[in-house]
Design a protein around this motif. Structure first.
Motif, short mmCIF file in Angstrom:
data_model
loop_
_atom_site.label_atom_id
_atom_site.label_comp_id
_atom_site.label_asym_id
_atom_site.label_seq_id
_atom_site.Cartn_x
_atom_site.Cartn_y
_atom_site.Cartn_z
N LEU A 326 2.48 -5.49 -0.47
CA LEU A 326 2.97 -5.18 -1.68
C LEU A 326 2.81 -6.16 -2.94
O LEU A 326 2.35 -5.84 -4.08
CB LEU A 326 4.50 -4.76 -1.40
N ILE A 362 8.71 -0.89 -9.58
CA ILE A 362 8.71 -0.88 -8.16
C ILE A 362 9.75 0.17 -7.68
O ILE A 362 10.66 -0.03 -7.78
CB ILE A 362 9.03 -2.13 -7.37
N ILE A 414 4.50 1.05 -9.30
CA ILE A 414 4.15 1.09 -7.69
C ILE A 414 5.23 2.05 -6.98
O ILE A 414 6.15 1.59 -6.92
CB ILE A 414 3.72 -0.25 -7.17
N ASN A 416 5.63 2.72 -3.00
CA ASN A 416 5.17 1.90 -1.70
C ASN A 416 5.51 2.84 -0.71
O ASN A 416 6.43 2.67 0.33
CB ASN A 416 5.83 0.66 -1.39
N PHE A 439 0.77 3.63 -2.71
CA PHE A 439 0.39 2.28 -1.69
C PHE A 439 0.59 2.71 -0.38
O PHE A 439 1.72 2.77 0.04
CB PHE A 439 1.09 1.15 -2.09
#
Lengths: 493, 386
Positions: A326, A362, A414, A416, A439
């Motif tokens: 990450l 995030i 992002i 994840n 991701f």
């Protein structure tokens, strides 16, 4: 001075708060103004300082519990003596019996108008109630005028003592003042006219499509209280989970429902509030204002994994720094943003504002729900700095301590999804941002290298973007750049 | 610009040195003393002792403020309005006033109140809900806090017009000539009352100082959405010239306020003084500023802290030593402990008190309501007796 600290109204007219985290433990010695606990109200996270010096005798409310203003939360003095505990759990006081026994001044004793409404200017009901009550006759218990600024003079003359007792045990069916529409019967099932209820309760009923006339009313004037409604909803929703909602514990209602023979727990109703509510609103806003377009790219990230393994093995970024794929993805996003500035923008007020800085969000699954804290000026950090910030951000999120400031001002995000073992998705934008990168999980797959099939570490990247701001070209270039950087991190040098 | 033609003589704003000048600063954020130009002579009074006093004032104000916030978080106050960051603006002005001057505060003027001799615990009454004011306005020449935004500016101008009719200006008697001060904030400038007050002040040439603490935020609204022109120019169209001072600089605030008040007492008409400062804390304890402003902005202002810069100056110019600072801190802690005790022990007022200050004279309806309420209260005691 009192030995019990009751939950204060830290805003104007807030009625409840969630205990987020205790900063002290039973047996700790504290000083005046030392922070005891962090609470979350409808308005903000707030730290409560100790009103006195002394020893913590007991923490009366558990983390994660939402309690009403006026509920005892800390007892000072020696440990032991569990008699305060029930008061914490009973909260709203739907079961009047337990509440009547609650010790120490300050518990909100009116069962009717608690919870939900946040009306600025309504003042500290719990506090004023307790002060006034000292002068009032507990036996008479005409609680309504005490707490209400609107107290109609007629109350005292028409209501006989005990008739409207808010603190009376449930055995006494709530009577109502003479002349009120609901005067004839005890537990009113249907008043002759419009059922009585306060506006927030009406709203709640409307939201749930409940006809208030069908809800058994236990209010002191025959009105349907919030607890009545919640108990009714619990029953309608399948019983069994009484008490889960707002800590109201309508035991009688749930057992009554059980008698109807409905199967247990076929459905569960979870009230939408707090972070869940905020997330829901943000997602609706985003999904219906920004036209989303999503693109995908499968990438060989063996280069990224080699770098991660190297950094881990050598400890180059520092001993205490956590290195993960990450981290490289975060770096890649910052790098790709610099090459494609339009992707890092906001569409508002007929203008596109391009941000020449990256506050990298995030998306994090935290104990409080989905939060998107961001790393400020992530593009200006070196890899070690980015790793440290990322570690801190994740640590805070995991402990549920993400401050509100960390959630504001994000420019790109992002998510994840790979940590949950999936390949990709079509993420919804964090409102106000133009792009979000999903991701995916990294796993070995057969991959063609120089016309040979070899096992490589591969993952999927997806970018959703606001089509008002960017077109396919920019989105594709950005995604390709992130992919190139993940494939060969050296390009970022 | 034309000079206003009206009763009471006029003032030609072009003759005044204040318009369109940059912000006056005499003590930099780093604690370096810089010349204040035409205002330098108004800072002459500020000897070592006076500067130490102002340091003490600011430190005590900050401590009282912190305790107020804590008491609110503990349920002892219904609300508190933090002044954190605005100490220099308030102490600078407060120490520049004379006893006969009359101040109309908004609701954040705790530091100013301390300079007027109001005991800090008295400030808590209104926030604990046991009093509508707490202090005798006539004893301190400090009007009760105004909660309605901007309303006090009209009260102030009215008072100043009264002073004018009494002839208590331009006599040359230092103990008689009186200035009136209207305190308000950047948010209040969007209220109609403030424009009305400026209108009357301008046309009547009223002896009033409009003391505008621009703390940059009207709750969650930044000044940029309140005004296009700098706020110190707001009065110009009304015939009220303005000047902007670094409100985190207690020396400059004192000097510029001193100059302005002297001019007003001498009969030169109204002035607007914008103290450019920053609200470091929340608007009130019911507000969460992290929801609308960035940490970076707050940090930027933290570097301009009013107390720290004076402390540096005092240390480096050897006007005060560590012993002095420790002494002030100890005094602040003691003050806070006393404040806490007084707050917790504050008695509930006799409910009849709420009727006693509605009119200055006997009033039939109020008397009737008072009697009814007394009976109503008594009915509870009877029920208790049974």
């Amino acid at each position: 001075m009192t030995d019990v600290f009751t939950l204060p109204d830290v805003g104007e007219g807030l009625t409840e708060a969630e205990i987020v985290s205790w900063k002290v433990q039973t047996g700790d010695t504290v000083t005046v103004n030392q922070v005891l606990v962090e609470i979350e109200t409808a308005k903000s996270l707030v730290e409560l300082p100790s009103p006195q010096a002394g020893t913590i005798g007991a923490l009366l409310v558990q983390e994660g519990q939402t309690v009403e203003v006026g509920t005892p939360i800390v007892r000072f003095g020696g440990t032991g003596g569990a008699d305060d505990a029930p008061a914490a759990a009973s909260g709203a006081g739907g079961q009047a019996g337990a509440d009547a026994a609650a010790p120490a001044g300050g518990t909100a004793e009116e069962p009717d108008d608690a919870g939900g409404a946040t009306l600025v200017g309504y003042g500290d009901r719990g506090g004023s109630g307790s002060r006034r009550r000292a002068r009032r006759a507990p036996a008479a218990g005409s609680s309504a005028p005490a707490g209400q600024t609107t107290g109609v003079p007629a109350d005292t003359t028409t209501a006989t003592p005990a008739a409207t007792s808010g603190a009376a045990p449930a055995s006494a069916p709530p009577a109502t003042p003479a002349g009120s529409p609901a005067a004839e019967s005890g537990p009113v099932l249907a008043s002759p006219g419009r059922p009585l209820a306060k506006p927030p309760v009406r709203k709640l009923a409307k939201d749930h499509g409940v006809d208030l006339a069908r809800v058994p009313a236990t209010g002191s004037r025959g009105e349907v209280t919030r607890e009545d409604l919640l108990a009714y909803l619990d029953g309608a929703g399948g019983g069994g989970q009484a008490g889960a909602v707002a800590g109201s514990g309508p035991v009688a209602a749930s057992s009554a429902t059980a008698g109807t023979g409905q199967p247990e727990r076929r459905e569960e109703r979870v009230p939408v509030k707090g972070v869940r509510k905020a997330t829901a609103q943000a997602m609706v806003t985003s999904a219906f204002t920004a036209p989303h377009v999503t693109e995908f790219l499968e990438v060989d990230v063996t280069g990224t994994m080699d770098l991660v393994r190297h950094l881990k093995a050598t400890g180059l970024l520092g001993e205490d720094v956590r290195v993960s794929p990450l981290l490289i993805a975060a770096r890649a996003v910052c790098w790709a943003v610099r090459r494609n500035p339009m992707i890092n923008a906001t569409y508002a007020d007929d203008a596109i504002t391009i941000k020449h800085y990256v506050n990298l969000g995030i998306a994090a699954a935290t104990p409080r729900g989905l939060l998107v804290p961001n790393i400020k000026d992530a593009d200006r950090l070196d890899l070690a700095g980015l790793a440290r910030e990322l570690g801190q951000l994740i640590g805070q999120a995991r402990e549920g301590k993400t401050p509100p400031s960390a959630q504001q001002g994000g420019t790109i995000t992002i998510t994840n999804v790979g940590v949950f073992g999936v390949d990709s998705g079509t993420p919804i934008l964090n409102p106000g941002e133009a792009a979000i990168l999903a991701f995916g999980q990294i796993r070995k797959k057969p991959w063609v290298v120089d016309d040979q099939i070899v096992p490589r570490e591969v993952c999927q990247l997806a970018v959703s973007a606001d089509h008002r701001v960017v077109d396919g070209e920019t989105i594709s270039k950005f995604l390709a750049d992130v992919g190139a950087a993940m494939e060969n991190p050296a390009v970022m040098l | 610009m034309a000079s206003p033609t009206h009763v009471g003589g006029g003032v030609n704003v072009d003759d005044l040195p204040h318009v369109d000048q940059p912000m006056i600063q005499m003590l930099t954020p780093e604690g370096k003393r810089v010349p204040g130009g035409e205002y330098e002579r108004f800072a002459e009074d500020l000897d070592d002792e006076m500067l130490r006093l102002m340091y003490r004032d600011m430190t005590l104000s900050r401590r009282v403020d912190a305790e107020g916030t804590a008491l609110q978080r503990q349920g002892q106050l219904g609300l508190w309005v933090p002044l954190l960051g605005q100490e220099a603006a308030q102490i600078g002005l407060g120490r520049a006033t004379r006893p006969q001057d009359f101040i109309f505060p908004s609701y954040r003027e705790h530091g100013l109140a301390l300079t007027r001799g109001v005991p800090p615990e008295t400030l808590l009454g209104i926030f604990r809900g046991v009093s509508h004011s707490g202090w005798d306005p006539q004893a301190h020449n400090l009007h009760p806090y105004a909660i309605v935004i901007g309303a006090q500016t009209l009260h102030a101008v009215g008072y100043a017009m009264g002073v004018q009719l009494d002839g208590d200006i331009a006599t040359g008697d230092q103990d008689r000539d009186t200035a009136t001060i209207a305190c308000f904030g950047d948010g209040a400038t969007s209220q109609g009352e403030v424009s009305e007050a400026l209108t009357f002040a301008g046309t009547y040439n009223a002896p009033v100082l409009f003391f505008l603490q621009n703390n940059q935020w009207a709750i969650s609204e930044p000044t940029t959405v309140q005004t296009k022109a700098p706020l110190h120019t707001r009065g110009v169209g009304f015939g009220v010239p303005g000047v902007r001072v670094d409100g985190n600089d207690v020396i400059a605030t004192y000097a510029v306020a001193r100059a302005g008040l002297d001019s007003i007492r001498a009969g030169n008409g109204p002035l607007l003084l914008e103290a450019y400062t920053y609200r470091m804390g929340a608007h009130t304890t019911a507000d969460d500023p992290t929801k609308y402003r960035s940490d970076a902005e707050t940090e930027n202002w933290r570097a301009k802290d009013p107390i720290r810069r004076l402390r540096r100056y005092l240390l480096e110019s050897e006007m005060a030593d560590q012993e002095f600072f420790d002494g002030v801190d100890a005094e602040a802690d003691e003050l806070a402990a006393g404040l806490r005790k007084a707050c917790v022990e504050m008695p509930d007022p006799d409910p009849q008190e709420m009727f006693s200050h509605v009119y200055s004279h006997e009033h039939a309806l109020v008397s009737e309501e008072s009697a009814w309420h007394a009976q109503y209260e008594a009915s509870f005691a009877e029920a208790e007796a049974r």
